[in-house]
Every structure is written in structure tokens, then in C-alpha cells.
Design a protein around this motif. Structure first.
Motif, PDB file in Angstrom:
ATOM      1  N   ALA A  98       0.842  -1.200   0.000  1.00 23.48           N
ATOM      2  CA  ALA A  98       0.000   0.000   0.000  1.00 23.48           C
ATOM      3  C   ALA A  98       0.875   1.248   0.000  1.00 23.48           C
ATOM      4  O   ALA A  98       1.881   1.318   0.718  1.00 23.48           O
ATOM      5  N   ARG A  99       0.518   2.229  -0.829  1.00 19.82           N
ATOM      6  CA  ARG A  99       1.192   3.526  -0.793  1.00 19.82           C
ATOM      7  C   ARG A  99       0.589   4.299   0.372  1.00 19.82           C
ATOM      8  O   ARG A  99      -0.618   4.512   0.432  1.00 19.82           O
ATOM      9  N   ILE A 100       1.426   4.701   1.309  1.00 21.04           N
ATOM     10  CA  ILE A 100       0.958   5.432   2.491  1.00 21.04           C
ATOM     11  C   ILE A 100       0.866   6.915   2.178  1.00 21.04           C
ATOM     12  O   ILE A 100      -0.088   7.582   2.555  1.00 21.04           O
ATOM     13  N   PHE A 101       1.862   7.428   1.479  1.00 21.12           N
ATOM     14  CA  PHE A 101       1.787   8.790   0.961  1.00 21.12           C
ATOM     15  C   PHE A 101       2.733   8.926  -0.216  1.00 21.12           C
ATOM     16  O   PHE A 101       3.627   8.116  -0.410  1.00 21.12           O
ATOM     17  N   GLU A 127       5.823   3.435   1.313  1.00 20.75           N
ATOM     18  CA  GLU A 127       5.061   2.247   0.920  1.00 20.75           C
ATOM     19  C   GLU A 127       5.255   1.148   1.951  1.00 20.75           C
ATOM     20  O   GLU A 127       6.362   0.960   2.473  1.00 20.75           O
ATOM     21  N   ALA A 128       4.178   0.414   2.228  1.00 19.09           N
ATOM     22  CA  ALA A 128       4.250  -0.707   3.167  1.00 19.09           C
ATOM     23  C   ALA A 128       5.002  -1.858   2.513  1.00 19.09           C
ATOM     24  O   ALA A 128       4.571  -2.389   1.489  1.00 19.09           O
ATOM     25  N   LEU A 129       6.130  -2.218   3.076  1.00 15.60           N
ATOM     26  CA  LEU A 129       6.939  -3.331   2.581  1.00 15.60           C
ATOM     27  C   LEU A 129       6.319  -4.665   3.002  1.00 15.60           C
ATOM     28  O   LEU A 129       6.495  -5.680   2.351  1.00 15.60           O
ATOM     29  N   SER A 130       5.589  -4.624   4.101  1.00 17.65           N
ATOM     30  CA  SER A 130       4.877  -5.778   4.653  1.00 17.65           C
ATOM     31  C   SER A 130       3.596  -5.219   5.266  1.00 17.65           C
ATOM     32  O   SER A 130       3.427  -3.999   5.311  1.00 17.65           O
ATOM     33  N   PRO A 131       2.703  -6.061   5.757  1.00 21.94           N
ATOM     34  CA  PRO A 131       1.557  -5.496   6.480  1.00 21.94           C
ATOM     35  C   PRO A 131       2.068  -4.640   7.649  1.00 21.94           C
ATOM     36  O   PRO A 131       3.026  -5.011   8.339  1.00 21.94           O
ATOM     37  N   VAL A 132       1.439  -3.491   7.834  1.00 22.54           N
ATOM     38  CA  VAL A 132       1.893  -2.519   8.834  1.00 22.54           C
ATOM     39  C   VAL A 132       0.749  -2.165   9.774  1.00 22.54           C
ATOM     40  O   VAL A 132      -0.378  -1.937   9.333  1.00 22.54           O
TER      41      VAL A 132
END
Length: 148
Positions: free
Chosen positions: A32-35, A91-96
Motif C-alpha cells: 500500500a502507498r501510504i503517501f 510504501e508498506a513493505l509488509s503489512p503494517v
């Protein structure tokens, strides 16, 4: 919260408690792109679990990872300074799982309690200085002009 993440542990207990009153728990799936770099910076996160990459656009199609953050790390400082735009992407490299803090609320809290504001800004400044040095080193490694 049994064990506070590293960033929060660095704050005096009374300030940490006041700040945590503003926290909300959030999660992001892997990839997921966080920002996005250049987007509106409205707050920050403290990572509880998982990993996040910070990246910088090198071209319209290519991003370079400049840092990887994990549990206890602070994500985001651009909410502190006008024009409140992200300097990097994330970006989330793994679930965060993380705590998210609204920048307006935190700035208001700092205005209400200047001593808390000084401690918080000093803590952010130390993290910012380290993060910028890490990003600089990584970008030099990626540079086509660096010695190999």
C-alpha cells in the motif's frame, strides 16, 4: 499500550500520555502507498509492526528506496513545516500496524504546552537529522557518479 514504540519511549511519560490521547490505530496492507512525494502532509505515524520503505522519485517511472523503517520508528515529518508537502513517498513493505497522529492536533497541543512542544520538536529534529543523513548516503550510493 504495554510497551511503547521507541519514538514514544523517548518522550517523558506525561508528554507521551498527552500525545497518545491523539493517536488512532491504523493498518496498511503490504504494497500500500501510504503517501506520495509532493502530496499533502497532514500528520505522522509511529510504526507498531511491519516495515515501510521511504522512496524518492528519480523519474516518472522509477523510485529509489532511501530508507526502510520498522517497529518503533517515526514515519513523516513534513506536517511540521509549511507548505506541508511530503519530501518522500512511503510504501508498506509488509503489512503494517501503526499509530497515526493528526498534524493540526499535534501542533495545537504544542501551542497549548510549549514545554511539550520543545521536547517533541527536539525529538523530531534528532530523527530528521539522522534520516536525512541516511537518505543522503543512500542517494550517493545510487548516483551514477559515485565511485564503485
Amino acid at each position: 499500550m504495554t510497551t511503547a514504540p521507541r519514538f514514544l519511549r523517548s518522550l517523558p511519560v506525561a508528554y507521551r500520555d498527552r500525545l497518545m490521547e491523539l493517536a488512532e490505530e491504523v493498518s496498511f496492507p503490504q504494497d500500500a502507498r501510504i503517501f506520495e512525494e509532493g502530496g499533502k502532509a497532514a500528520g505522522f505515524w509511529v510504526i507498531r509492526s511491519g516495515a515501510v520503505t521511504l522512496d524518492l522519485s528519480l523519474s516518472s517511472r522509477r523510485r529509489a528506496t532511501v530508507a526502510t523503517l520498522g517497529p518503533g520508528d517515526l514515519l513523516g515529518w513534513s506536517w511540521l513545516f509549511p507548505p506541508y508537502e511530503w519530501d518522500f513517498g512511503a510504501e508498506a513493505l509488509s503489512p503494517v500496524r501503526a499509530y497515526v497522529f493528526d498534524g493540526d492536533d499535534v501542533r495545537d497541543l504544542c501551542d497549548e504546552d510549549p514545554a511539550l512542544g520543545v521536547v517533541l520538536m527536539r525529538t523530531f529534529a534528532e530523527i530528521l537529522a539522522h534520516r536525512l543523513q541516511t537518505a543522503r548516503t543512500r542517494l550517493l550510493e545510487l548516483s551514477p557518479y559515485s565511485a564503485t
